[in-house]
Design a protein around this motif. Structure first.
Motif, PDB file in Angstrom:
ATOM      1  N   VAL A  85       1.093  -0.786   0.353  1.00 53.61           N
ATOM      2  CA  VAL A  85       0.102   0.122  -0.441  1.00 53.61           C
ATOM      3  C   VAL A  85       0.711   0.904  -0.226  1.00 53.61           C
ATOM      4  N   PHE A  86       2.104   1.283   0.135  1.00 53.27           N
ATOM      5  CA  PHE A  86       3.115   2.169   0.873  1.00 53.27           C
ATOM      6  C   PHE A  86       4.086   2.218   0.370  1.00 53.27           C
ATOM      7  N   SER A  87       4.002   1.055  -0.777  1.00 53.47           N
ATOM      8  CA  SER A  87       5.311   1.113  -1.962  1.00 53.47           C
ATOM      9  C   SER A  87       5.875   3.048  -2.328  1.00 53.47           C
ATOM     10  N   GLU A  88       4.629   3.525  -2.261  1.00 52.08           N
ATOM     11  CA  GLU A  88       6.725   4.700  -2.036  1.00 52.08           C
ATOM     12  C   GLU A  88       7.092   5.274  -1.113  1.00 52.08           C
ATOM     13  N   ILE A  89       7.316   4.999  -0.062  1.00 54.07           N
ATOM     14  CA  ILE A  89       7.384   5.090   1.419  1.00 54.07           C
ATOM     15  C   ILE A  89       8.294   3.925   0.967  1.00 54.07           C
ATOM     16  N   GLU A  90       8.135   2.554   1.045  1.00 56.07           N
ATOM     17  CA  GLU A  90       9.522   1.468   1.009  1.00 56.07           C
ATOM     18  C   GLU A  90      10.157   2.359  -0.353  1.00 56.07           C
ATOM     19  N   ASP A  91      10.227   2.481  -1.371  1.00 57.38           N
ATOM     20  CA  ASP A  91      11.194   2.850  -2.113  1.00 57.38           C
ATOM     21  C   ASP A  91      11.969   4.345  -1.465  1.00 57.38           C
ATOM     22  N   LEU A  92      11.419   4.811  -0.857  1.00 57.16           N
ATOM     23  CA  LEU A  92      12.451   6.010  -0.840  1.00 57.16           C
ATOM     24  C   LEU A  92      13.081   6.109   0.343  1.00 57.16           C
ATOM     25  N   ALA A  93      12.828   4.557   0.908  1.00 51.44           N
ATOM     26  CA  ALA A  93      13.259   3.852   2.269  1.00 51.44           C
ATOM     27  C   ALA A  93      14.457   3.525   2.095  1.00 51.44           C
ATOM     28  N   ARG A  94      14.858   3.169   0.707  1.00 51.57           N
ATOM     29  CA  ARG A  94      15.653   2.284   0.514  1.00 51.57           C
ATOM     30  C   ARG A  94      17.379   2.944   0.671  1.00 51.57           C
ATOM     31  N   ASP A  95      16.909   4.584   0.786  1.00 52.46           N
ATOM     32  CA  ASP A  95      17.826   5.309   0.321  1.00 52.46           C
ATOM     33  C   ASP A  95      18.324   6.310   1.691  1.00 52.46           C
ATOM     34  N   CYS A  96      17.118   5.637   3.387  1.00 52.93           N
ATOM     35  CA  CYS A  96      17.521   6.151   3.837  1.00 52.93           C
ATOM     36  C   CYS A  96      19.062   5.712   4.262  1.00 52.93           C
ATOM     37  N   ALA A 145      15.533   9.749   3.798  1.00 53.79           N
ATOM     38  CA  ALA A 145      15.416   9.914   3.203  1.00 53.79           C
ATOM     39  C   ALA A 145      13.638  10.149   2.976  1.00 53.79           C
ATOM     40  N   VAL A 146      12.716   9.671   3.912  1.00 54.86           N
ATOM     41  CA  VAL A 146      11.442   9.489   4.086  1.00 54.86           C
ATOM     42  C   VAL A 146      11.186  10.833   4.155  1.00 54.86           C
ATOM     43  N   ARG A 147      11.707  11.129   5.148  1.00 54.63           N
ATOM     44  CA  ARG A 147      10.975  12.662   6.392  1.00 54.63           C
ATOM     45  C   ARG A 147      12.175  13.864   5.452  1.00 54.63           C
ATOM     46  N   GLU A 148      13.087  13.136   4.282  1.00 60.28           N
ATOM     47  CA  GLU A 148      12.524  14.883   3.242  1.00 60.28           C
ATOM     48  C   GLU A 148      12.443  15.030   2.437  1.00 60.28           C
ATOM     49  N   ALA A 149      11.466  13.753   1.508  1.00 60.62           N
ATOM     50  CA  ALA A 149      10.442  13.588   0.967  1.00 60.62           C
ATOM     51  C   ALA A 149       9.471  15.079   1.606  1.00 60.62           C
ATOM     52  N   VAL A 150       9.435  14.700   2.682  1.00 63.69           N
ATOM     53  CA  VAL A 150       8.056  15.282   3.561  1.00 63.69           C
ATOM     54  C   VAL A 150       8.434  16.211   3.556  1.00 63.69           C
ATOM     55  N   GLU A 151       9.488  16.910   3.481  1.00 66.02           N
ATOM     56  CA  GLU A 151      10.355  18.236   3.726  1.00 66.02           C
ATOM     57  C   GLU A 151      10.532  19.191   2.243  1.00 66.02           C
ATOM     58  N   SER A 152      10.162  18.066   1.489  1.00 67.76           N
ATOM     59  CA  SER A 152      10.463  18.695   0.520  1.00 67.76           C
ATOM     60  C   SER A 152       9.304  18.798  -0.910  1.00 67.76           C
ATOM     61  N   GLY A 153       8.044  18.473   0.270  1.00 67.41           N
ATOM     62  CA  GLY A 153       7.242  18.529  -0.638  1.00 67.41           C
ATOM     63  C   GLY A 153       6.300  16.766  -1.332  1.00 67.41           C
TER      64      GLY A 153
END
Ligand code: GDP
Ligand code: ZN
Length: 381
Positions: free
Chosen positions: A293-304, A318-326
């Motif tokens: 369901v949250f595949s895009e978050i799991e994708d981002l998390a690979r760069d954490c 990387a996930v929080r960075e994506a939130v901060e960048s919108g």
């Protein structure tokens, strides 16, 4: 028509007459296909009869076979393991010999399964429905869209192995086309890889599309109370199906029986499973479902930076960075966290090891929190 051979009323049956060419025609309406036939071959050799469970209660079940509906005892395997109890939707091998009830000797390996915890005290999962292809998540447009709730149902659906489908019901209550398109888009963003339909039972709109999708397999209806599930079920089944069922389900003496089936063949093709238990289903061990369901978050998390990053206060997240960048809506991360927490909680109720891990995690978070406060106090940040 979707009902099996007209001999369906006899539950104490003919012994051997026509049971070899059986299945194909009459059971096809219930989802029997070449795959099942191949799986069943060894049981056919033993002279057992294939059938699909349409209802289970207290160790007995009703099985639709080429001989009609038979009552059968299911206490055949490890009765202590609730996952090995047959459930609605299972394909089973029924012993043609014997009286009433007969015996279920085995069930075929399940393609998919909906499972939930039995109660807060019990640790085992309870199997609710098997061999479901389409999980139809009904979401009412009459009330404000709660995407977090939709996400929970989707996680459950993915976990079962069924393909989810979101049906936005009561579309007649959103007469403005632009608003409707917007709502659909919101759900589509929330549900990557999931078809989203709008229907109105009142205007008879979209129901044909739904009927066409579910005609190719077995479907269940999920969703909150009031979402419009019964209305969808009635629309799919047609108005008079319940009457038809009542007249067909006669016992050996020709009386109408009052039992209800939880699995019905649809007049337009396909099968609908509607069990009371599935309706209020909770999340149970939906680990991988959450990820889908949250595949895009799991994708981002690979760069954490950290492999086990909780996307909380870890550096290099990387996930929080994506939130901060919108790039990632904050709400999305919040529901992800909530779902992961809830899922961990359910698993933790049964799994001491996970419980210990969570405890360690709390300790670590506590320490981090204290360190952060300390840093703040010292004017860092
Ligand atoms: P369930 O609890 O999910 O089974 O929901 P129901 O099928 O019982 O529907 C709940 C309510 O929504 C009922 O009062 C229905 O009449 C109403 N409803 C269902 N479908 C529609 C629709 O297409 N349009 C409108 N306006 N109301 C609907
Ligand atoms: Zn992270």
């Amino acid at each position: 028509m979707s009902f099996p051979s007209s001999s369906s009323s006899s539950s104490s049956s003919s012994s051997s007459s026509s049971s070899s060419s059986l299945s194909s025609s009459s059971l096809a309406a219930y989802g029997w296909d070449e795959g099942w036939e191949a799986e069943f071959a060894p049981y056919a050799e033993q002279g057992l009869l294939p059938g699909r469970v349409v209802r289970v209660d207290r160790g007995l079940c009703d099985v639709i076979t080429s001989d009609g509906i038979v009552r059968a005892d299911t206490e055949f395997v490890v009765p202590r393991d609730p996952m090995k109890v047959v459930c609605t939707g299972d394909w089973v091998a029924v012993d043609p010999e014997g009286g009433d009830p007969r015996y279920v000797r085995a069930y075929l390996p399940r393609r998919t399964a909906f499972v939930r915890s039995t109660s807060s005290k019990r640790s085992e999962g309870q199997i609710l429905a098997a061999n479901v292809d389409h999980a139809v998540v009904a979401v009412s447009l009459a009330v404000e869209l709660e995407l977090a709730r939709v996400e929970r149902f989707l996680a459950l659906a993915w976990e079962s192995g069924a393909q989810p489908l979101v049906v936005l019901t009561k579309a007649d209550l959103v007469p403005d086309a632009a608003t409707l398109a917007h709502l659909v888009q919101d759900v589509e963003t929330t549900a990557p890889g999931v078809p989203v339909l709008t229907v109105s039972a009142h205007l008879d709109e979209g129901l044909d599309v739904l009927a066409a999708i579910v005609s190719g397999g077995t479907a269940v209806l999920l969703g909150q109370s009031g979402a419009g599930k019964s209305t969808l079920a009635n629309a799919l089944l047609g108005d008079d199906i319940m009457d038809v069922q009542a007249t067909r389900d006669m016992d050996g003496k020709g009386r109408h029986t009052t039992t209800t089936r939880n699995l019905l063949a649809l007049p337009g093709g396909g099968v609908l499973i509607d069990t009371p238990g599935l309706r209020g289903v909770g999340l149970w061990d939906a680990g991988s479902g959450v990820g889908q369901v949250f595949s895009e978050i799991e994708d981002l998390a690979r760069d954490c930076r950290f492999h086990d990053c909780a996307h909380d206060s870890e550096p290099g997240c990387a996930v929080r960075e994506a939130v901060e960048s919108g790039e990632l809506p904050h709400r999305r991360l919040e529901s992800y966290r909530k779902l992961v927490r809830e899922n961990q909680w359910i698993v933790a109720k049964t799994d001491a090891r996970v419980r210990a891990e969570i405890k360690r995690d709390w300790k670590r978070k506590g320490a981090q929190g204290r360190a952060a406060m300390e840093a703040k106090r010292n004017g860092w940040r």
